[in-house]
Write a protein that holds these residues in place. Sequence first.
Motif, PDB file in Angstrom:
ATOM      1  N   TRP A  94      21.992  26.970  14.688  1.00 33.76           N
ATOM      2  CA  TRP A  94      22.895  27.585  15.653  1.00 33.76           C
ATOM      3  C   TRP A  94      23.858  26.514  16.152  1.00 33.76           C
ATOM      4  N   GLN A 185      23.552  32.818  14.731  1.00 31.21           N
ATOM      5  CA  GLN A 185      22.591  32.185  13.838  1.00 31.21           C
ATOM      6  C   GLN A 185      23.136  32.120  12.417  1.00 31.21           C
ATOM      7  N   VAL A 186      22.953  30.969  11.779  1.00 32.67           N
ATOM      8  CA  VAL A 186      23.259  30.815  10.353  1.00 32.67           C
ATOM      9  C   VAL A 186      21.930  30.563   9.645  1.00 32.67           C
ATOM     10  N   CYS A 198      24.766  26.506   0.235  1.00 35.60           N
ATOM     11  CA  CYS A 198      25.033  26.833   1.637  1.00 35.60           C
ATOM     12  C   CYS A 198      25.562  25.629   2.405  1.00 35.60           C
ATOM     13  N   LEU A 202      29.218  25.227   4.329  1.00 38.00           N
ATOM     14  CA  LEU A 202      29.312  24.832   5.726  1.00 38.00           C
ATOM     15  C   LEU A 202      30.165  23.576   5.904  1.00 38.00           C
ATOM     16  N   TRP A 240      26.749  36.248   4.201  1.00 36.91           N
ATOM     17  CA  TRP A 240      26.331  34.940   4.688  1.00 36.91           C
ATOM     18  C   TRP A 240      27.542  34.044   4.928  1.00 36.91           C
ATOM     19  N   ARG A 241      28.502  34.085   4.012  1.00 35.28           N
ATOM     20  CA  ARG A 241      29.695  33.253   4.180  1.00 35.28           C
ATOM     21  C   ARG A 241      30.449  33.644   5.451  1.00 35.28           C
ATOM     22  N   GLN A 243      29.095  34.819   8.166  1.00 36.92           N
ATOM     23  CA  GLN A 243      28.317  34.256   9.273  1.00 36.92           C
ATOM     24  C   GLN A 243      28.615  32.766   9.446  1.00 36.92           C
ATOM     25  N   ALA A 244      28.725  32.057   8.332  1.00 38.64           N
ATOM     26  CA  ALA A 244      29.006  30.624   8.382  1.00 38.64           C
ATOM     27  C   ALA A 244      30.392  30.356   8.961  1.00 38.64           C
ATOM     28  N   ALA A 247      30.325  30.692  12.720  1.00 41.93           N
ATOM     29  CA  ALA A 247      29.715  29.524  13.353  1.00 41.93           C
ATOM     30  C   ALA A 247      30.686  28.352  13.397  1.00 41.93           C
TER      31      ALA A 247
END
Length: 308
Positions: A94, A185-186, A198, A202, A240-241, A243-244, A247
């Motif tokens: 996080w 959250q990642v 991943c 990031l 997922w990307r 979400q990243a 963040a």
Amino acid sequence: MTIPSDAVSTPAGGPSPGPLPTLVPIAPIASIEPVGAGSPVVPPEFVPTADRPVRLRARPLSDGIKVPGHRHAWAQVAYTARGVIQIAVADAAWIVPPSRAIWIPPDVEHSLQVNEPAYLRTLYVYPDAIPAGLDHCRVVEVSVLLRELIAAIDVPDGVNDLARELLLGRLILDELRRASPLPLQVPLPRDKRLLTLCNAILADPARAWTLDQWARYAGASPRTIGRLFRQELNMSFVQWRQQAVLAQAIPLASKGYPLARIAHELGYRSQSAFSAMFKRAFGRTPSEFFAPAGGAVTSAGKGVRTGG
């Protein structure tokens, strides 16, 4: 939180493929090493007890401080009125901006990294005092009331009598119980190939590679990578990307970068496209999300101590 597939938009116009950088801003616990003054050891005077179940430790932390993986027998809340911190556990990370706090249950191994100079307030909570429902890590908004309660308990020993400290502690825990978790959250995988992919995303979220290109980088087929995302992270590569990217927007916004620059650095062609994606995920525009809670500076920003 998993973002629904119909809420996902893929950035366009990123840089052309090239050598990937080695910087990894979010890392699993095993890769974080102690640097500087950070220490997982909690001084005895801050350890919560049955008689004093909520204790607060406040201290400034310099940019780049890293505290390696450790655990406590009690729960804790990490909150910064200024600065950005990063918390990682075995399978997730996080990035926590100002005016948000992260709840960490007892006996959860975690690490800390300070991404920019911060004033960290950490609440330690005796296990028997934890309200029901707080059994997982979560990032929550710090309401005006919660901010002032934390400020009120952040005083030297002897200023508050025990009865007042207990009342403040109970109110703090009730506010935390009522606070809605935020999708910051990642999740991080355990498979080494997927973790390599991943971490590279990031490190360079604007890189507009396709799944095929990322799969080649990770040394696996696109079909294998897609399957691993679903099996280990319960979401697609695109989700997922997304979400990243969300963040990574946090430390940029906390530095006061204009939305147009944030959108560009994260691979979006326009500010409006980035803002639309952000609002779908958070229910608010970026400017609304990053506005200071309550609007004005209050006592939570006063009385900053410089001691440990």
